[in-house]
Design an enzyme around this catalytic site. Structure first.
Site, PDB file in Angstrom:
ATOM      1  N   ARG A  87       0.808  -1.222   0.000  1.00  0.00           N
ATOM      2  CA  ARG A  87       0.000   0.000   0.000  1.00  0.00           C
ATOM      3  C   ARG A  87       0.844   1.276   0.000  1.00  0.00           C
ATOM      4  NH1 ARG A  87      -2.707   0.626   6.075  1.00  0.00           N
ATOM      5  NH2 ARG A  87      -0.834   0.218   7.290  1.00  0.00           N
ATOM      6  N   HIS A  99      -8.698  -3.840   1.529  1.00  0.00           N
ATOM      7  CA  HIS A  99      -9.164  -3.239   2.798  1.00  0.00           C
ATOM      8  C   HIS A  99     -10.192  -2.129   2.489  1.00  0.00           C
ATOM      9  CE1 HIS A  99      -8.917  -1.390   6.753  1.00  0.00           C
ATOM     10  NE2 HIS A  99      -7.899  -2.147   7.147  1.00  0.00           N
ATOM     11  N   GLU A 157     -13.801  -6.053   4.127  1.00  0.00           N
ATOM     12  CA  GLU A 157     -12.569  -6.375   3.403  1.00  0.00           C
ATOM     13  C   GLU A 157     -12.597  -7.820   2.912  1.00  0.00           C
ATOM     14  OE1 GLU A 157      -9.332  -5.478   6.081  1.00  0.00           O
ATOM     15  OE2 GLU A 157     -10.577  -4.019   7.130  1.00  0.00           O
TER      16      GLU A 157
HETATM   17  O1  TA6 Z   1      -8.480  -4.542   8.957  1.00  0.00           O
HETATM   18  C1  TA6 Z   1      -8.758  -3.983  10.199  1.00  0.00           C
HETATM   19  C2  TA6 Z   1      -7.476  -3.428  10.790  1.00  0.00           C
HETATM   20  O2  TA6 Z   1      -6.498  -4.422  10.828  1.00  0.00           O
HETATM   21  C3  TA6 Z   1      -7.800  -2.849  12.162  1.00  0.00           C
HETATM   22  O3  TA6 Z   1      -7.257  -3.592  13.220  1.00  0.00           O
HETATM   23  C4  TA6 Z   1      -7.345  -1.418  12.078  1.00  0.00           C
HETATM   24  O4  TA6 Z   1      -6.207  -1.140  12.744  1.00  0.00           O
HETATM   25  C5  TA6 Z   1      -7.294  -1.170  10.587  1.00  0.00           C
HETATM   26  O5  TA6 Z   1      -6.993  -2.369   9.960  1.00  0.00           O
HETATM   27  C6  TA6 Z   1      -6.499   0.004  10.034  1.00  0.00           C
HETATM   28  O6  TA6 Z   1      -5.145  -0.222  10.010  1.00  0.00           O
HETATM   29  P1  TA6 Z   1      -4.157   0.949   9.579  1.00  0.00           P
HETATM   30  O7  TA6 Z   1      -2.774   0.366   9.634  1.00  0.00           O
HETATM   31  O8  TA6 Z   1      -4.534   1.334   8.174  1.00  0.00           O
HETATM   32  O9  TA6 Z   1      -4.379   2.070  10.555  1.00  0.00           O
END
Ligand code: TA6
Length: 292
Positions: A84, A154, A258
């Site tokens: 990403r 995501h 997701e």
């Molecule tokens: O997919 C959910 C998650 O893993 C949550 O635990 C939350 O932290 C989110 O992703 C966002 O992650 P980021 O690293 O983009 O802040």
């Protein structure tokens, strides 16, 4: 159908794909990150935070971050891997443009090998078709030793009021409840309500997952091929305040649904390849109204 090069925030390069009926999607080369999808005759279906850091280095808060080769903190890599925050390269040709498709690729580099010592080629395809959007993620092992990975698209869906939505289609599915410290449960609700922080990894989920958004007057249906798992996430108020790239009240306007491969990592031998896809469309009929 058309694909044009665009300029996003802070001069970052984007690709914009449109189709005849009037759907439009925008993709940043940084992260192969889809930041907008407006279905024909409709309104924006993806959420991007007004505080998102569009600096070409940071992950973008919203849209569809490509999580590869590690989901969250399930391993030694930076959270959600590195795809990403890498510069992806557009590889689409005229045939792709005619088909309303954008393709981008990421190959291993000195920077990725310093984090993850494997040779790979990843490809993200973004296609406007049938009124919906399809994101297809492919990974090839171009090296001479096996590797394993987890991955997710995501997807931050935009909703009018998260307190009134229902996320349907997950009843009876086992999930890891990260908010409760990782305990496993089985989903009992026909439509999951969001009334606080939710961070769940549903393993071996059924499809489609439907997000009924009565305040927005629409239903978003999420289908997937070969992404067995589904993550449902909303940070709620306290975590939202802790994120510097997220508005304090914006948790009300989004839910992440997701498409993921988490429970059983993908194992790729040399020369092996894997592909999975997610399709989102605005489903027929009004929102069914809240959660069970
Ligand atoms: O997919 C959910 C998650 O893993 C949550 O635990 C939350 O932290 C989110 O992703 C966002 O992650 P980021 O690293 O983009 O802040």
């Amino acid at each position: 159908m058309a694909v044009v090069e665009g300029v996003g925030a802070n001069g970052l390069p984007t690709l914009v794909v449109t189709d005849g009926p009037g759907s439009r999607a925008e993709v940043y080369l940084h992260g192969a990150h889809v930041t907008s999808w407006i279905p024909a005759g409709g309104t924006e279906a993806l959420f991007v935070s007004r505080e998102a850091l569009l600096d070409g280095r940071s992950p973008i808060r919203g849209g569809v971050p490509v999580v590869f080769p590690q989901f969250a903190d399930r391993g030694p890599l930076p959270k959600h891997g590195f795809a990403r925050v890498q510069p992806w390269r557009p590889i689409g040709d005229e045939g792709d443009a005619r088909a309303g498709r954008v393709r981008l690729e990421l190959r291993d580099s000195a920077e990725t090998r310093a984090l993850w010592p494997h040779a790979f080629r990843a490809e993200l395809g973004i296609t406007l078709a049938g009124g919906g959007i399809e994101l297809s993620l492919g990974v090839e092992n171009t090296g001479d030793s096996s590797f394993s990975f987890t991955a997710a698209l995501h997807t931050y869906l935009r909703v009018a009021d998260v307190r009134r939505i229902g996320v349907a289609g997950l009843q009876g599915v086992r999930y890891i409840d990260k908010v409760a410290g990782g305990v496993e449960r089985v989903e009992e609700s026909a439509a999951v309500a969001i009334a606080g922080e939710v961070d769940r990894v549903y393993l071996g989920a059924t499809r489609p997952v439907r997000v009924d958004d009565p305040a927005g007057g629409r239903v978003l249906a999420v289908q997937a091929d070969d992404f067995p798992d589904v993550v449902v996430w909303n940070p709620w108020a306290e975590q939202a305040r802790a994120f510097s790239d997220f508005g304090d009240d914006e948790y009300l306007e989004m839910v992440c649904v997701e498409a993921a491969r988490i429970g059983v990592p993908v194992e790729l031998p040399p020369g092996g390849s894997w592909r999975a896809a997610q399709r989102v469309h605005v489903a027929e009929g009004p929102g069914s109204g809240g959660a069970a």
